[in-house]
Design a protein around this motif. Sequence first.
Motif, PDB file in Angstrom:
ATOM      1  N   LEU A   1     -18.540 -16.365 -42.762  1.00 53.55           N
ATOM      2  CA  LEU A   1     -20.030 -15.676 -42.528  1.00 53.55           C
ATOM      3  C   LEU A   1     -19.487 -14.522 -41.734  1.00 53.55           C
ATOM      4  N   ASP A   2     -18.782 -14.376 -40.667  1.00 54.23           N
ATOM      5  CA  ASP A   2     -18.002 -13.345 -40.105  1.00 54.23           C
ATOM      6  C   ASP A   2     -17.993 -12.164 -41.010  1.00 54.23           C
ATOM      7  N   LEU A   3     -17.181 -12.324 -42.039  1.00 53.57           N
ATOM      8  CA  LEU A   3     -16.935 -11.543 -43.053  1.00 53.57           C
ATOM      9  C   LEU A   3     -18.110 -10.972 -44.033  1.00 53.57           C
ATOM     10  N   LEU A   4     -19.049 -11.755 -44.373  1.00 57.37           N
ATOM     11  CA  LEU A   4     -19.973 -11.736 -45.135  1.00 57.37           C
ATOM     12  C   LEU A   4     -21.013 -10.810 -44.241  1.00 57.37           C
ATOM     13  N   LEU A   5     -20.702 -10.703 -43.155  1.00 58.91           N
ATOM     14  CA  LEU A   5     -21.793  -9.764 -42.109  1.00 58.91           C
ATOM     15  C   LEU A   5     -21.363  -8.653 -41.629  1.00 58.91           C
ATOM     16  N   ALA A   6     -19.731  -8.697 -41.492  1.00 57.50           N
ATOM     17  CA  ALA A   6     -19.178  -7.678 -40.767  1.00 57.50           C
ATOM     18  C   ALA A   6     -18.784  -6.531 -41.880  1.00 57.50           C
ATOM     19  N   VAL A   7     -18.299  -7.006 -42.874  1.00 58.04           N
ATOM     20  CA  VAL A   7     -17.840  -5.835 -44.013  1.00 58.04           C
ATOM     21  C   VAL A   7     -19.290  -4.897 -44.471  1.00 58.04           C
ATOM     22  N   PRO A   8     -20.467  -5.740 -44.747  1.00 61.27           N
ATOM     23  CA  PRO A   8     -21.495  -4.845 -45.175  1.00 61.27           C
ATOM     24  C   PRO A   8     -22.062  -4.070 -43.987  1.00 61.27           C
ATOM     25  N   MET A   9     -22.065  -4.379 -42.740  1.00 61.69           N
ATOM     26  CA  MET A   9     -22.326  -3.639 -41.523  1.00 61.69           C
ATOM     27  C   MET A   9     -21.539  -2.490 -41.547  1.00 61.69           C
ATOM     28  N   VAL A  10     -20.277  -2.597 -41.759  1.00 59.37           N
ATOM     29  CA  VAL A  10     -19.283  -1.198 -41.394  1.00 59.37           C
ATOM     30  C   VAL A  10     -19.785  -0.494 -42.682  1.00 59.37           C
ATOM     31  N   ILE A  11     -19.971  -0.930 -43.890  1.00 59.04           N
ATOM     32  CA  ILE A  11     -20.285   0.047 -45.028  1.00 59.04           C
ATOM     33  C   ILE A  11     -21.460   0.756 -44.813  1.00 59.04           C
ATOM     34  N   ILE A  12     -22.539  -0.048 -44.284  1.00 63.27           N
ATOM     35  CA  ILE A  12     -23.939   0.585 -43.994  1.00 63.27           C
ATOM     36  C   ILE A  12     -23.968   1.484 -42.833  1.00 63.27           C
ATOM     37  N   LEU A  13     -23.176   1.227 -41.686  1.00 58.04           N
ATOM     38  CA  LEU A  13     -23.121   1.860 -40.685  1.00 58.04           C
ATOM     39  C   LEU A  13     -22.071   2.807 -40.533  1.00 58.04           C
ATOM     40  N   PHE A  14     -21.350   2.987 -41.573  1.00 55.79           N
ATOM     41  CA  PHE A  14     -20.368   4.016 -41.560  1.00 55.79           C
ATOM     42  C   PHE A  14     -20.707   5.528 -41.085  1.00 55.79           C
ATOM     43  N   ILE A  15     -21.571   6.125 -41.767  1.00 56.97           N
ATOM     44  CA  ILE A  15     -22.091   7.534 -41.282  1.00 56.97           C
ATOM     45  C   ILE A  15     -22.540   7.335 -39.866  1.00 56.97           C
ATOM     46  N   PRO A  16     -23.381   6.530 -39.487  1.00 55.23           N
ATOM     47  CA  PRO A  16     -23.958   6.481 -38.143  1.00 55.23           C
ATOM     48  C   PRO A  16     -22.644   6.259 -37.233  1.00 55.23           C
ATOM     49  N   LEU A  17     -21.827   5.548 -37.401  1.00 56.60           N
ATOM     50  CA  LEU A  17     -20.587   5.356 -36.444  1.00 56.60           C
ATOM     51  C   LEU A  17     -19.539   6.564 -36.390  1.00 56.60           C
ATOM     52  N   ILE A  18     -19.694   7.285 -37.552  1.00 59.47           N
ATOM     53  CA  ILE A  18     -18.967   8.681 -37.499  1.00 59.47           C
ATOM     54  C   ILE A  18     -19.682   9.895 -36.577  1.00 59.47           C
ATOM     55  N   VAL A  19     -21.144   9.785 -36.701  1.00 57.54           N
ATOM     56  CA  VAL A  19     -21.884  10.596 -35.842  1.00 57.54           C
ATOM     57  C   VAL A  19     -21.871  10.470 -34.331  1.00 57.54           C
ATOM     58  N   ILE A  20     -21.929   9.141 -34.224  1.00 59.79           N
ATOM     59  CA  ILE A  20     -21.822   8.488 -32.764  1.00 59.79           C
ATOM     60  C   ILE A  20     -20.343   8.895 -32.125  1.00 59.79           C
ATOM     61  N   GLY A  21     -19.391   8.824 -32.987  1.00 61.93           N
ATOM     62  CA  GLY A  21     -17.928   9.248 -32.635  1.00 61.93           C
ATOM     63  C   GLY A  21     -17.835  10.639 -32.185  1.00 61.93           C
ATOM     64  N   LEU A  22     -18.573  11.436 -32.981  1.00 60.50           N
ATOM     65  CA  LEU A  22     -18.558  12.824 -32.853  1.00 60.50           C
ATOM     66  C   LEU A  22     -19.268  13.319 -31.459  1.00 60.50           C
ATOM     67  N   ILE A  23     -20.145  12.670 -31.385  1.00 59.66           N
ATOM     68  CA  ILE A  23     -21.198  12.885 -30.159  1.00 59.66           C
ATOM     69  C   ILE A  23     -20.218  12.716 -29.164  1.00 59.66           C
ATOM     70  N   ILE A  24     -19.653  11.508 -28.909  1.00 63.12           N
ATOM     71  CA  ILE A  24     -18.914  11.287 -27.767  1.00 63.12           C
ATOM     72  C   ILE A  24     -17.802  12.393 -27.428  1.00 63.12           C
ATOM     73  N   LYS A  25     -17.027  12.643 -28.739  1.00 62.63           N
ATOM     74  CA  LYS A  25     -16.056  13.458 -28.613  1.00 62.63           C
ATOM     75  C   LYS A  25     -16.317  15.093 -28.018  1.00 62.63           C
ATOM     76  N   PHE A  26     -17.682  15.459 -28.459  1.00 65.78           N
ATOM     77  CA  PHE A  26     -18.083  17.001 -28.175  1.00 65.78           C
ATOM     78  C   PHE A  26     -18.799  16.698 -26.820  1.00 65.78           C
ATOM     79  N   THR A  27     -19.316  15.720 -26.393  1.00 69.07           N
ATOM     80  CA  THR A  27     -20.178  15.643 -25.170  1.00 69.07           C
ATOM     81  C   THR A  27     -19.361  15.346 -23.926  1.00 69.07           C
ATOM     82  N   SER A  28     -18.186  15.038 -24.200  1.00 74.71           N
ATOM     83  CA  SER A  28     -17.259  14.500 -22.856  1.00 74.71           C
ATOM     84  C   SER A  28     -15.890  14.604 -23.297  1.00 74.71           C
ATOM     85  N   LYS A  29     -14.912  15.018 -22.175  1.00 79.95           N
ATOM     86  CA  LYS A  29     -13.618  15.125 -22.570  1.00 79.95           C
ATOM     87  C   LYS A  29     -13.013  13.720 -22.598  1.00 79.95           C
TER      88      LYS A  29
END
Length: 212
Positions: A11-39
């Motif tokens: 069940l963990d894999l059935l939920l986690a894998v699709p979540m990573v795929i669906i959220l891949f772009i948002p996760l990248i955006v969040i990472g970039l915001i963190i990187k560019f808004t603070s040292k």
Amino acid sequence: MLYKKVVKRILDLLLAVPMVIILFIPLIVIGLIIKFTSKGTALFRQERYGMDSKPFLLYKFRSMTDEAPVKANSDFDDITSYVTPFGMIIRKTSIDELPQLMNIIKGDMSFIGPRPLAKTDSKVLFLRKHNGADQVLPGISGLAQVNGRNNLSDEDKATYDAKYAAHVSFRVDMLLTVETFVSVMKRDGIFKETVVDDKESDNEVVRDGKEL
């Protein structure tokens, strides 16, 4: 128990894998915001202790400033003064926990289970090892998190963790999932109300930006 040893992992894999795929772009955006808004780096990595008290590397989004001193959250007089503006947002919404989806896929963690602790939580780790709470995978959320989170004593946390480990079931996991969602919506226990504990009841060492 079949659920504890096999079904829960599936069940963990059935939920986690699709979540990573669906959220891949948002996760990248969040990472970039963190990187560019603070040292500092976007991701925070830290050794935590999980099933059978074995260490593994946990991932989170960095929410602290690069100048945060190296000590446990519970040792801060005002931890919020070290949280970045964007870090405050991702903490309050628990978005900072999303990189732990990779820990779930790797098999280090589950969605529900005792929070993985750092070595600074030696007392709780000791209690868990002796009460059987370390016999299950740690989770992003768990019984202790929906019953006080920051405001629990070390003994209470270990007791809740042991209670969960002794009663793992699909029903319990579903109930805790619902309670976690409600807790996140209410933003319960994000920062400690007393001096007994930290943001996610795991006394993490908060030098976020120095791990990568």
